[in-house]
Design an enzyme around this catalytic site. Structure first.
Site, PDB file in Angstrom:
ATOM      1  N   ASN A  17       1.002  -1.018  -0.033  1.00 16.57           N
ATOM      2  CA  ASN A  17      -0.021   0.095   0.187  1.00 16.57           C
ATOM      3  C   ASN A  17       1.066   1.207   0.175  1.00 16.57           C
ATOM      4  OD1 ASN A  17      -1.591   2.171   1.441  1.00 16.57           O
ATOM      5  ND2 ASN A  17      -3.205   0.536   1.748  1.00 16.57           N
ATOM      6  N   ASP A  19      -0.381   4.641  -0.217  1.00 16.28           N
ATOM      7  CA  ASP A  19      -0.765   5.628  -0.130  1.00 16.28           C
ATOM      8  C   ASP A  19       0.241   6.659   0.816  1.00 16.28           C
ATOM      9  OD1 ASP A  19      -2.933   4.683  -0.039  1.00 16.28           O
ATOM     10  OD2 ASP A  19      -3.848   4.231   1.148  1.00 16.28           O
ATOM     11  N   ARG A  66      -6.540  12.891   0.909  1.00 18.19           N
ATOM     12  CA  ARG A  66      -5.671  12.989   2.033  1.00 18.19           C
ATOM     13  C   ARG A  66      -4.414  13.372   1.279  1.00 18.19           C
ATOM     14  NH1 ARG A  66      -7.550   9.855   7.261  1.00 18.19           N
ATOM     15  NH2 ARG A  66      -9.422  11.108   7.020  1.00 18.19           N
ATOM     16  N   HIS A  67      -4.334  12.080   0.700  1.00 22.75           N
ATOM     17  CA  HIS A  67      -3.199  11.396   0.104  1.00 22.75           C
ATOM     18  C   HIS A  67      -3.028  10.854  -1.272  1.00 22.75           C
ATOM     19  CE1 HIS A  67      -4.881   7.723   1.004  1.00 22.75           C
ATOM     20  NE2 HIS A  67      -4.743   7.692   2.535  1.00 22.75           N
ATOM     21  N   GLU A  87      -8.613   1.045  -3.640  1.00 29.92           N
ATOM     22  CA  GLU A  87      -9.013   0.780  -2.041  1.00 29.92           C
ATOM     23  C   GLU A  87     -10.140   1.868  -2.551  1.00 29.92           C
ATOM     24  OE1 GLU A  87      -7.934   0.901   1.392  1.00 29.92           O
ATOM     25  OE2 GLU A  87      -6.489  -0.593   1.089  1.00 29.92           O
ATOM     26  N   THR A 117      -7.105   6.797  10.111  1.00 29.08           N
ATOM     27  CA  THR A 117      -7.181   5.321   8.804  1.00 29.08           C
ATOM     28  C   THR A 117      -8.428   4.524   8.808  1.00 29.08           C
ATOM     29  OG1 THR A 117      -5.885   3.602   8.173  1.00 29.08           O
ATOM     30  CG2 THR A 117      -6.320   3.962  10.553  1.00 29.08           C
ATOM     31  N   HIS A 208      -4.518  -4.885   7.543  1.00 29.33           N
ATOM     32  CA  HIS A 208      -4.479  -3.425   7.997  1.00 29.33           C
ATOM     33  C   HIS A 208      -3.320  -3.448   9.357  1.00 29.33           C
ATOM     34  CE1 HIS A 208      -6.305   0.063   9.443  1.00 29.33           C
ATOM     35  NE2 HIS A 208      -6.193   0.559   9.885  1.00 29.33           N
ATOM     36  N   GLY A 230       1.105  -1.030   4.497  1.00 25.53           N
ATOM     37  CA  GLY A 230       1.548  -0.171   4.228  1.00 25.53           C
ATOM     38  C   GLY A 230       1.882   0.592   4.971  1.00 25.53           C
ATOM     39  N   HIS A 231       1.578   0.640   6.354  1.00 22.22           N
ATOM     40  CA  HIS A 231       2.397   1.399   7.376  1.00 22.22           C
ATOM     41  C   HIS A 231       4.305   1.410   7.604  1.00 22.22           C
ATOM     42  CE1 HIS A 231       2.710   3.555  11.376  1.00 22.22           C
ATOM     43  NE2 HIS A 231       2.656   4.664  10.464  1.00 22.22           N
TER      44      HIS A 231
HETATM   45  N1  PXP Z   1      -6.181  -2.757   4.043  1.00 19.84           N
HETATM   46  C1  PXP Z   1      -6.722  -2.138   3.992  1.00 19.84           C
HETATM   47  C2  PXP Z   1      -8.313  -2.808   3.077  1.00 19.84           C
HETATM   48  C3  PXP Z   1      -6.666  -0.941   4.058  1.00 19.84           C
HETATM   49  O1  PXP Z   1      -8.002   0.102   4.368  1.00 19.84           O
HETATM   50  C4  PXP Z   1      -5.401  -0.156   4.865  1.00 19.84           C
HETATM   51  C5  PXP Z   1      -5.510   0.540   5.324  1.00 19.84           C
HETATM   52  O2  PXP Z   1      -5.160   1.310   4.558  1.00 19.84           O
HETATM   53  C6  PXP Z   1      -4.094  -2.041   4.425  1.00 19.84           C
HETATM   54  C7  PXP Z   1      -4.580  -2.554   3.925  1.00 19.84           C
HETATM   55  C8  PXP Z   1      -3.353  -1.085   5.176  1.00 19.84           C
HETATM   56  O3  PXP Z   1      -2.877  -0.628   6.290  1.00 19.84           O
HETATM   57  P1  PXP Z   1      -1.821  -0.229   6.795  1.00 19.84           P
HETATM   58  O4  PXP Z   1      -1.112   0.625   6.048  1.00 19.84           O
HETATM   59  O5  PXP Z   1      -1.285  -0.801   8.751  1.00 19.84           O
HETATM   60  O6  PXP Z   1      -0.797  -1.683   6.838  1.00 19.84           O
END
Ligand code: PXP
Length: 258
Positions: A17, A19, A66-67, A87, A117, A208, A230-231
């Protein structure tokens, strides 16, 4: 069947991800989107992910932009060589963008303006009728659909009835569990729901809050095809570099025997 295909079948795939690459750019350049200095570029980041071995790129076009921006989605679509997972919250405006961009997949997520988020999973049961229309339009345009839902068998049954190809199980509660007891309960719920969804012929993804530590717990969940992360990757990249951060996560995802 070739040896490569057999290996691929047992591989847990990574969708990165991007973002928060855009979050960093917007923090400085939100008022100067066309600046020649605007960086970092999520599309350049996506190419590096692919070079490192990621299996797909995920980006969330939020209503408040926002991003990720519309232009990022256009450029991701034009440039990435793996697959694009778009997404989105279920709104007519974003749906029109998605249809125009034609990602490989759309993951429908709940979206609240004030949240930092995506907080919980989609309530597919409550928004069934709106989802049905959206899913129909996406399918008519050849786009595979995923629903981001909490590990709840009723939500999974609703996803099956809605005819989506995939679900993404929300792993946030597992990732953020304060006690071992809550962690064990949540892991159990995720395992049961992954079995239930697999039994209903849904592709099971998860995402997530997954990071370099709790990935060990994710290995215990059966039938997973893909993780969206992502994060944690962006955070580690600050110290080890983006490509290394992706490679390190991929290494920790190896030998999944779902
Ligand atoms: N999957 C979905 C559906 C999300 O909304 C997010 C957060 O944007 C992620 C995965 C990735 O989550 P994280 O940034 O905590 O890894």
């Amino acid at each position: 069947m070739t040896a490569k295909m057999i290996v691929e079948m047992g591989t847990l795939r990574l969708g990165v991800n991007v973002d928060h690459i855009a979050t960093l750019r917007q923090a400085r350049y939100v008022t100067m989107p066309d600046s020649k200095n605007a960086e970092p570029d999520p599309v350049a980041a996506a190419s590096i992910c692919e070079r490192a071995g990621a299996h797909g790129i995920t980006a969330h076009l939020r209503a408040d932009r926002r991003h990720i921006q519309d232009r990022d989605m256009e450029r991701l679509r034009a440039n990435i060589m793996t697959k694009l997972n778009f997404e989105m919250g279920n709104t007519p405006e974003i749906l029109d963008v998605a249809i125009r961009i034609r990602p490989d997949e759309v993951c429908l997520v709940p979206e609240k303006r004030a949240e930092v988020t995506t907080e919980g999973g989609l309530d597919a049961i409550a928004s069934r009728r709106d989802l049905a229309n959206t899913i129909q339009r996406l399918h008519a345009n050849g786009i595979r659909v995923s629903l981001f839902i909490d590990p709840d068998e009723k939500q999974i049954d609703c996803a099956t009835e809605l005819g989506v190809e995939m679900i993404e199980l929300h792993t946030g509660k597992l990732a953020n569990a304060f006690t071992e007891k809550i962690e064990a309960q949540e892991l159990d719920r995720l395992c049961q729901c992954a079995r239930h969804a697999h039994g209903s012929k849904l592709q099971v993804n998860a995402g997530h809050g997954i990071n370099y530590r709790n990935i060990a717990l994710i290995h215990k969940i059966p039938h997973l095809t893909e993780l969206n992360i992502g994060h944690a990757i962006v955070s580690r990249a600050i110290f080890v570099g983006w490509e290394n951060a992706v490679r390190q996560m991929l290494a920790l995802m190896e030998n999944y025997n779902g």
